[in-house]
Design a protein around this motif. Structure first.
Motif, PDB file in Angstrom:
ATOM      1  N   ASP A 257       2.521  14.117   9.344  1.00  0.00           N
ATOM      2  CA  ASP A 257       3.009  12.751   9.168  1.00  0.00           C
ATOM      3  C   ASP A 257       1.817  11.799   9.315  1.00  0.00           C
ATOM      4  O   ASP A 257       0.790  12.169   9.920  1.00  0.00           O
ATOM      5  N   SER A 258       1.948  10.622   8.748  1.00  0.00           N
ATOM      6  CA  SER A 258       0.872   9.638   8.874  1.00  0.00           C
ATOM      7  C   SER A 258       1.394   8.271   8.466  1.00  0.00           C
ATOM      8  O   SER A 258       2.266   8.173   7.603  1.00  0.00           O
ATOM      9  N   THR A 259       0.854   7.244   9.082  1.00  0.00           N
ATOM     10  CA  THR A 259       1.174   5.884   8.635  1.00  0.00           C
ATOM     11  C   THR A 259      -0.047   5.245   7.966  1.00  0.00           C
ATOM     12  O   THR A 259      -0.055   4.045   7.692  1.00  0.00           O
ATOM     13  N   SER A 260      -1.051   6.063   7.699  1.00  0.00           N
ATOM     14  CA  SER A 260      -2.259   5.511   7.073  1.00  0.00           C
ATOM     15  C   SER A 260      -1.949   4.998   5.662  1.00  0.00           C
ATOM     16  O   SER A 260      -1.283   5.678   4.884  1.00  0.00           O
ATOM     17  N   SER A 261      -2.461   3.816   5.338  1.00  0.00           N
ATOM     18  CA  SER A 261      -2.294   3.297   3.967  1.00  0.00           C
ATOM     19  C   SER A 261      -3.632   3.352   3.217  1.00  0.00           C
ATOM     20  O   SER A 261      -3.809   2.712   2.186  1.00  0.00           O
ATOM     21  N   THR A 262      -4.566   4.115   3.758  1.00  0.00           N
ATOM     22  CA  THR A 262      -5.902   4.163   3.149  1.00  0.00           C
ATOM     23  C   THR A 262      -5.866   4.694   1.722  1.00  0.00           C
ATOM     24  O   THR A 262      -6.620   4.232   0.861  1.00  0.00           O
ATOM     25  N   LEU A 263      -4.986   5.667   1.454  1.00  0.00           N
ATOM     26  CA  LEU A 263      -4.948   6.232   0.101  1.00  0.00           C
ATOM     27  C   LEU A 263      -4.535   5.158  -0.905  1.00  0.00           C
ATOM     28  O   LEU A 263      -5.212   4.957  -1.912  1.00  0.00           O
ATOM     29  N   SER A 264      -3.439   4.451  -0.620  1.00  0.00           N
ATOM     30  CA  SER A 264      -3.016   3.434  -1.598  1.00  0.00           C
ATOM     31  C   SER A 264      -4.042   2.300  -1.677  1.00  0.00           C
ATOM     32  O   SER A 264      -4.264   1.735  -2.746  1.00  0.00           O
ATOM     33  N   GLU A 265      -4.699   1.992  -0.566  1.00  0.00           N
ATOM     34  CA  GLU A 265      -5.733   0.947  -0.616  1.00  0.00           C
ATOM     35  C   GLU A 265      -6.903   1.391  -1.504  1.00  0.00           C
ATOM     36  O   GLU A 265      -7.417   0.617  -2.311  1.00  0.00           O
ATOM     37  N   LEU A 266      -7.303   2.653  -1.360  1.00  0.00           N
ATOM     38  CA  LEU A 266      -8.440   3.142  -2.160  1.00  0.00           C
ATOM     39  C   LEU A 266      -8.107   3.170  -3.641  1.00  0.00           C
ATOM     40  O   LEU A 266      -8.931   2.820  -4.484  1.00  0.00           O
ATOM     41  N   ILE A 267      -6.873   3.594  -3.969  1.00  0.00           N
ATOM     42  CA  ILE A 267      -6.560   3.769  -5.398  1.00  0.00           C
ATOM     43  C   ILE A 267      -5.990   2.493  -6.010  1.00  0.00           C
ATOM     44  O   ILE A 267      -5.777   2.418  -7.219  1.00  0.00           O
ATOM     45  N   GLY A 268      -5.718   1.487  -5.158  1.00  0.00           N
ATOM     46  CA  GLY A 268      -5.305   0.184  -5.683  1.00  0.00           C
ATOM     47  C   GLY A 268      -3.885   0.157  -6.215  1.00  0.00           C
ATOM     48  O   GLY A 268      -3.538  -0.677  -7.056  1.00  0.00           O
ATOM     49  N   ARG A 269      -3.059   1.054  -5.757  1.00  0.00           N
ATOM     50  CA  ARG A 269      -1.637   1.061  -6.145  1.00  0.00           C
ATOM     51  C   ARG A 269      -0.883   1.890  -5.102  1.00  0.00           C
ATOM     52  O   ARG A 269      -1.502   2.594  -4.303  1.00  0.00           O
TER      53      ARG A 269
END
Ligand SMILES: NC(=O)c1ccc[n+]([C@@H]2O[C@H](COP(=O)([O-])OP(=O)(O)OC[C@H]3O[C@@H](n4cnc5c(N)ncnc54)[C@H](OP(=O)(O)O)[C@@H]3O)[C@@H](O)[C@H]2O)c1
Length: 284
Positions: A257-269
């Protein structure tokens, strides 16, 4: 020049396809174990070189002229640290300046069996003196959607994950993050925890299949020994069964589980949702 190892694999091909919209094909080289199987890469117009993790001589030659390397983690548990070290050593000798490595979620603290070789590879990469980017990928959504057919056939999703939540994302989303890191500045010596925007439990996974198929599919949580016995009837090797059961049990404890939003921030969507991924898996 940007090099990608494991380039005949699913993630490697997605990364190269994505990179082509950011850099010219002449700047991309795919390192593969089996050049004769590289038709898809040839069709994309990129150079293909033999780069076998088990044959360091091929790696050094394959990395000639490469500045940035994406080291896609190897496949076979127990062999991976040795294989990753061979790539890092060859990269140093060949003048590579920066390596991005596909690790796993919270590899530094995770108790999952799979985490150890990632943790040790991260440490080896950091002490190599090369610039690094660590892409700590969460679970693939495809690990789940690959089970949709069996779930429909059996009327149930099975596992040992209890109500553990999976912040999974598609290979395509993780590939897009790798493309971003390889094709833009500002990522030197960063470690990114990458996960899907919205985690789900196996009960929710089963419910989404039900909703999209109008069939009742429930989640049956099995004791690990029963799940292992079922997996062995599918012909899976004992080591893989051990890894699958371990992942489910650790997921129960929140490790996937994770609450990180780094992936969507990196890919811009936003990352691909469970519903979208199941929809894609159900399309003929
Ligand atoms: N986060 C997750 O849920 C998850 C799930 C599965 C895998 N992974 C990790 O992510 C990586 C990439 O995933 P993927 O879906 O792209 O896997 P994949 O489709 O199985 O691709 C792996 C690639 O590694 C290549 N390879 C295997 N042994 C090699 C060697 N000795 N030397 C050079 N290349 C070698 C394979 O070559 P061939 O084409 O010649 O076989 C294949 O092209 C995996 O390798 C694994 O470490 C993560």
């Amino acid at each position: 020049m940007i090099g990608i190892t494991g380039a005949n694999g699913q993630l490697g091909q997605l990364v190269i396809r994505g990179l082509l919209s950011a850099v010219p094909a002449s700047q991309i080289v795919g390192l593969v174990r089996r050049p004769a199987e590289a038709q898809a890469l040839h069709a994309m117009g990129v150079e293909v070189r033999m780069g076998d993790y088990d044959r360091p001589d091929t790696l050094k030659a394959a990395l000639r002229g490469v500045d940035k390397l994406l080291l896609i983690s190897a496949v076979q548990p127990g062999e991976r640290l040795r294989q990753h070290r061979a790539v890092i050593d060859a990269a140093k000798q060949s003048g590579v300046t920066s390596i991005a490595y596909t690790s796993m979620l919270r590899a530094d603290t995770s108790s999952m069996i799979l985490a150890r070789e990632h943790r040790e590879t991260e440490a080896y990469l950091k002490q190599s003196g090369l610039e690094y980017v660590i892409l700590r990928n969460g679970w693939y959504l495809e690990n789940h959607t690959g089970l949709v057919g069996a779930a429909i056939a059996n009327g149930a999703v099975i596992g040992s994950a209890g109500e553990g939540r999976f912040a999974s994302a598609t290979r395509a989303d993780y590939a897009a993050a790798a493309v971003k890191v390889l094709s833009s500045a500002g990522h030197a010596n960063q470690t990114y925890e990458l996960a899907g925007d919205r985690a789900f439990s196996m009960t929710e996974f089963a419910a989404e299949i039900s909703a999209q198929t109008a069939k009742h599919i429930g989640y049956t949580d099995l004791p690990p020994q029963d799940y292992a016995a079922t997996l062995s009837t599918f012909g899976l090797p004992p080591m893989i069964i051990e890894v699958v059961i371990d992942a489910d049990l650790k997921a129960q404890a929140g490790e996937l589980d994770s609450t990180s939003s780094t992936l969507s921030e990196l890919i811009g969507r936003k990352t691909t949702t469970l519903g979208e991924a199941i929809g894609a898996a159900l399309r003929p």
